[in-house]
Scaffold this motif. Sequence first.
Motif, PDB file in Angstrom:
ATOM      1  N   LEU A  44      58.472 -31.210  15.859  1.00  0.00           N
ATOM      2  CA  LEU A  44      58.629 -31.947  17.115  1.00  0.00           C
ATOM      3  C   LEU A  44      59.932 -32.744  17.111  1.00  0.00           C
ATOM      4  O   LEU A  44      60.653 -32.788  18.123  1.00  0.00           O
ATOM      5  N   THR A  78      54.335 -40.282  16.085  1.00  0.00           N
ATOM      6  CA  THR A  78      53.210 -39.583  15.469  1.00  0.00           C
ATOM      7  C   THR A  78      51.890 -40.148  15.975  1.00  0.00           C
ATOM      8  O   THR A  78      50.922 -39.402  16.194  1.00  0.00           O
ATOM      9  N   SER A  85      48.747 -30.541  23.352  1.00  0.00           N
ATOM     10  CA  SER A  85      49.211 -31.852  22.888  1.00  0.00           C
ATOM     11  C   SER A  85      50.717 -31.961  23.018  1.00  0.00           C
ATOM     12  O   SER A  85      51.246 -33.000  23.434  1.00  0.00           O
ATOM     13  N   LEU A  86      51.431 -30.902  22.662  1.00  0.00           N
ATOM     14  CA  LEU A  86      52.886 -30.892  22.791  1.00  0.00           C
ATOM     15  C   LEU A  86      53.301 -30.942  24.262  1.00  0.00           C
ATOM     16  O   LEU A  86      54.287 -31.602  24.614  1.00  0.00           O
ATOM     17  N   LEU A 142      51.335 -38.597  19.331  1.00  0.00           N
ATOM     18  CA  LEU A 142      50.931 -37.203  19.177  1.00  0.00           C
ATOM     19  C   LEU A 142      49.487 -37.111  18.698  1.00  0.00           C
ATOM     20  O   LEU A 142      48.712 -36.264  19.176  1.00  0.00           O
ATOM     21  N   TYR A 163      47.108 -37.430  21.553  1.00  0.00           N
ATOM     22  CA  TYR A 163      46.971 -36.216  22.360  1.00  0.00           C
ATOM     23  C   TYR A 163      46.154 -35.151  21.631  1.00  0.00           C
ATOM     24  O   TYR A 163      45.362 -34.422  22.250  1.00  0.00           O
ATOM     25  N   TYR A 182      52.885 -34.431  25.356  1.00  0.00           N
ATOM     26  CA  TYR A 182      53.942 -35.264  24.766  1.00  0.00           C
ATOM     27  C   TYR A 182      55.213 -35.157  25.590  1.00  0.00           C
ATOM     28  O   TYR A 182      55.931 -36.136  25.782  1.00  0.00           O
TER      29      TYR A 182
END
Length: 220
Positions: free
Chosen positions: A114, A161, A178-179, A164, A167, A182
């Motif tokens: 990420l 983090t 989740s990404l 993240l 999520y 984000y």
Amino acid sequence: MNVDNVQSLLVTQLMTQIMQKSMGDNIGFQMALESVMKGLADNTDSNIAKSISMNGQSGQNLESFLSDRADLINTSMETETSSVAPKTKDEKINSAIEQASKKYGVDAKLISSLIKQESDFNPNAKSSAGAMGLMQLMPCNVEDFGVKNPYDIFENIDAGTRELRGYLKRYNGNIELSLAAYNAGPGTLEKRGVTSVDDIWKLPSETRTHVKKVMGYYRG
């Protein structure tokens, strides 16, 4: 391992060696060592000195031994500390990723992937939208997570983090969703009816590209 722990370890090792040599491995040695260890646990010079003096001749030998080898102890401490403390940017980033991974239970490789996409490992990165640092924290994230310096490597990675991880919990461990959250925010996913990986096509092209690239780094 911090400096105090290193010092205690080195001193304890030296104490054990000289006391055992002076007294032999018997009950007297065990009692003397226990007394000195208690002084070390109290973490005060006066207690340590008192413990040493209470042990008679062995204490005098120990005190002389440690005094004669003060330079050796300091050198050993410096060597140990320098080998542990991260110095370069890459070392700091790797250390911060490892800490955050353990703290929040997020795969270190995912965090690294990420960061690669968000900033290409540039701690001073700032986007036109105001996202800051390695994990491109938005001002609202900085405020929510109590970040004092968003360009600090450890603070930035810890907060990113943590976001993240939130999520991942929200989407039951689904990494792609989740990404996407984000990058675009969970509100965007809700508005566009994105509830599974099959729905990601509904998201803006920027978010789709973001997810694809991070997953490529992660799986590579």
